[in-house]
Design a protein around this motif. Structure first.
Motif, PDB file in Angstrom:
ATOM      1  N   MET A   1       0.835  -1.183   0.000  1.00  0.00           N
ATOM      2  CA  MET A   1       0.000   0.000   0.000  1.00  0.00           C
ATOM      3  C   MET A   1       0.885   1.253   0.000  1.00  0.00           C
ATOM      4  N   ARG A   2       0.553   2.194  -0.837  1.00  0.00           N
ATOM      5  CA  ARG A   2       1.332   3.413  -0.955  1.00  0.00           C
ATOM      6  C   ARG A   2       1.032   4.361   0.205  1.00  0.00           C
ATOM      7  N   GLN A   3       2.090   4.903   0.788  1.00  0.00           N
ATOM      8  CA  GLN A   3       1.936   5.807   1.925  1.00  0.00           C
ATOM      9  C   GLN A   3       1.567   7.207   1.437  1.00  0.00           C
ATOM     10  N   GLN A   4       0.642   7.846   2.110  1.00  0.00           N
ATOM     11  CA  GLN A   4       0.194   9.195   1.765  1.00  0.00           C
ATOM     12  C   GLN A   4       1.244  10.221   2.182  1.00  0.00           C
ATOM     13  N   ARG A   5       1.620  11.098   1.268  1.00  0.00           N
ATOM     14  CA  ARG A   5       2.563  12.171   1.596  1.00  0.00           C
ATOM     15  C   ARG A   5       1.842  13.288   2.343  1.00  0.00           C
ATOM     16  N   MET A   6       2.558  13.886   3.289  1.00  0.00           N
ATOM     17  CA  MET A   6       2.010  15.031   4.004  1.00  0.00           C
ATOM     18  C   MET A   6       1.884  16.196   3.022  1.00  0.00           C
ATOM     19  N   LEU A   7       0.766  16.857   3.033  1.00  0.00           N
ATOM     20  CA  LEU A   7       0.545  17.994   2.145  1.00  0.00           C
ATOM     21  C   LEU A   7       1.342  19.185   2.661  1.00  0.00           C
ATOM     22  N   ARG A   8       2.280  19.615   1.865  1.00  0.00           N
ATOM     23  CA  ARG A   8       3.118  20.755   2.224  1.00  0.00           C
ATOM     24  C   ARG A   8       2.767  21.896   1.277  1.00  0.00           C
ATOM     25  N   ARG A   9       2.246  22.980   1.838  1.00  0.00           N
ATOM     26  CA  ARG A   9       1.861  24.133   1.032  1.00  0.00           C
ATOM     27  C   ARG A   9       2.340  25.402   1.717  1.00  0.00           C
ATOM     28  N   LEU A  10       2.730  26.364   0.908  1.00  0.00           N
ATOM     29  CA  LEU A  10       3.097  27.693   1.377  1.00  0.00           C
ATOM     30  C   LEU A  10       2.399  28.717   0.491  1.00  0.00           C
ATOM     31  N   SER A  11       2.087  29.851   1.059  1.00  0.00           N
ATOM     32  CA  SER A  11       1.578  30.946   0.227  1.00  0.00           C
ATOM     33  C   SER A  11       2.775  31.551  -0.508  1.00  0.00           C
ATOM     34  N   ALA A  12       2.496  32.342  -1.516  1.00  0.00           N
ATOM     35  CA  ALA A  12       3.572  33.010  -2.253  1.00  0.00           C
ATOM     36  C   ALA A  12       4.376  33.911  -1.311  1.00  0.00           C
ATOM     37  N   ALA A  13       3.692  34.594  -0.410  1.00  0.00           N
ATOM     38  CA  ALA A  13       4.373  35.482   0.539  1.00  0.00           C
ATOM     39  C   ALA A  13       5.282  34.695   1.482  1.00  0.00           C
ATOM     40  N   GLU A  14       4.814  33.538   1.948  1.00  0.00           N
ATOM     41  CA  GLU A  14       5.635  32.704   2.832  1.00  0.00           C
ATOM     42  C   GLU A  14       6.876  32.204   2.093  1.00  0.00           C
ATOM     43  N   PHE A  15       6.682  31.770   0.847  1.00  0.00           N
ATOM     44  CA  PHE A  15       7.821  31.296   0.061  1.00  0.00           C
ATOM     45  C   PHE A  15       8.823  32.431  -0.145  1.00  0.00           C
ATOM     46  N   ASP A  16       8.333  33.603  -0.486  1.00  0.00           N
ATOM     47  CA  ASP A  16       9.211  34.753  -0.704  1.00  0.00           C
ATOM     48  C   ASP A  16       9.944  35.151   0.576  1.00  0.00           C
ATOM     49  N   MET A  17       9.326  34.899   1.715  1.00  0.00           N
ATOM     50  CA  MET A  17       9.926  35.227   3.002  1.00  0.00           C
ATOM     51  C   MET A  17      11.217  34.438   3.230  1.00  0.00           C
ATOM     52  N   ILE A  18      11.246  33.186   2.770  1.00  0.00           N
ATOM     53  CA  ILE A  18      12.443  32.369   2.980  1.00  0.00           C
ATOM     54  C   ILE A  18      13.346  32.330   1.749  1.00  0.00           C
ATOM     55  N   ARG A  19      12.968  33.028   0.704  1.00  0.00           N
ATOM     56  CA  ARG A  19      13.754  33.041  -0.531  1.00  0.00           C
ATOM     57  C   ARG A  19      15.217  33.429  -0.293  1.00  0.00           C
ATOM     58  N   PRO A  20      15.527  34.401   0.573  1.00  0.00           N
ATOM     59  CA  PRO A  20      16.943  34.732   0.810  1.00  0.00           C
ATOM     60  C   PRO A  20      17.758  33.558   1.365  1.00  0.00           C
ATOM     61  N   LEU A  21      17.117  32.610   2.014  1.00  0.00           N
ATOM     62  CA  LEU A  21      17.825  31.443   2.544  1.00  0.00           C
ATOM     63  C   LEU A  21      18.254  30.485   1.432  1.00  0.00           C
ATOM     64  N   MET A  22      17.729  30.683   0.233  1.00  0.00           N
ATOM     65  CA  MET A  22      18.008  29.802  -0.897  1.00  0.00           C
ATOM     66  C   MET A  22      19.071  30.372  -1.831  1.00  0.00           C
ATOM     67  N   ARG A  23      19.849  31.312  -1.363  1.00  0.00           N
ATOM     68  CA  ARG A  23      20.774  32.034  -2.247  1.00  0.00           C
ATOM     69  C   ARG A  23      21.802  31.125  -2.917  1.00  0.00           C
ATOM     70  N   ARG A  24      22.071  29.965  -2.370  1.00  0.00           N
ATOM     71  CA  ARG A  24      23.051  29.056  -2.981  1.00  0.00           C
ATOM     72  C   ARG A  24      22.409  28.026  -3.905  1.00  0.00           C
ATOM     73  N   MET A  25      21.107  28.060  -4.012  1.00  0.00           N
ATOM     74  CA  MET A  25      20.397  27.103  -4.863  1.00  0.00           C
ATOM     75  C   MET A  25      20.250  27.665  -6.271  1.00  0.00           C
ATOM     76  N   LYS A  26      20.269  26.774  -7.234  1.00  0.00           N
ATOM     77  CA  LYS A  26      20.060  27.191  -8.625  1.00  0.00           C
ATOM     78  C   LYS A  26      18.610  27.609  -8.822  1.00  0.00           C
ATOM     79  N   ASP A  27      18.403  28.577  -9.712  1.00  0.00           N
ATOM     80  CA  ASP A  27      17.065  29.112  -9.966  1.00  0.00           C
ATOM     81  C   ASP A  27      16.068  28.030 -10.380  1.00  0.00           C
ATOM     82  N   ALA A  28      16.510  27.064 -11.178  1.00  0.00           N
ATOM     83  CA  ALA A  28      15.605  26.000 -11.635  1.00  0.00           C
ATOM     84  C   ALA A  28      15.101  25.164 -10.459  1.00  0.00           C
ATOM     85  N   ARG A  29      15.949  24.911  -9.482  1.00  0.00           N
ATOM     86  CA  ARG A  29      15.539  24.133  -8.307  1.00  0.00           C
ATOM     87  C   ARG A  29      14.567  24.942  -7.443  1.00  0.00           C
ATOM     88  N   ILE A  30      14.819  26.243  -7.331  1.00  0.00           N
ATOM     89  CA  ILE A  30      13.920  27.109  -6.568  1.00  0.00           C
ATOM     90  C   ILE A  30      12.541  27.136  -7.226  1.00  0.00           C
TER      91      ILE A  30
END
Length: 97
Positions: A1-30
């Motif tokens: 039986m396949r295990q259900q993944r936890m639904l992970r959602r962020l608003s655009a504002a929440e995502f943008d809030m942590i965007r500076p923490l992703m400065r070492r990530m490539k744009d495509a991954r972001i």
């Protein structure tokens, strides 16, 4: 039986809030993480668009979600900080340069 993944959602504002923490990530991954967390696309849909594997998309989503959780923990700790007598909390919003 396949295990259900936890639904992970962020608003655009929440995502943008942590965007500076992703400065070492490539744009495509972001963008892949944003497509899943903000736009609600499946790992497979995002993998097909970006020409990568579902596992790669899952890895970046997990990494960004970890950043969000760490940000939340930091915010909570700051809110619960007990200040010494005579001190007050001041919030500064200013450009980083």
């Amino acid at each position: 039986m396949r295990q259900q993944r936890m639904l992970r959602r962020l608003s655009a504002a929440e995502f943008d809030m942590i965007r500076p923490l992703m400065r070492r990530m490539k744009d495509a991954r972001i963008e892949a993480a944003r497509s899943v967390l903000v736009d609600g696309l499946s790992w497979k849909e995002v993998a097909d668009v970006h020409g990568t594997s579902r596992q790669s998309v899952g890895d970046v989503v997990t990494r960004v979600w970890g950043m969000w959780e760490k940000h939340q923990e930091t915010q909570l700790a700051a809110e619960n900080l007990v200040l010494p007598p005579g001190w007050e909390r001041v919030t500064l919003v200013a450009p980083a340069y």
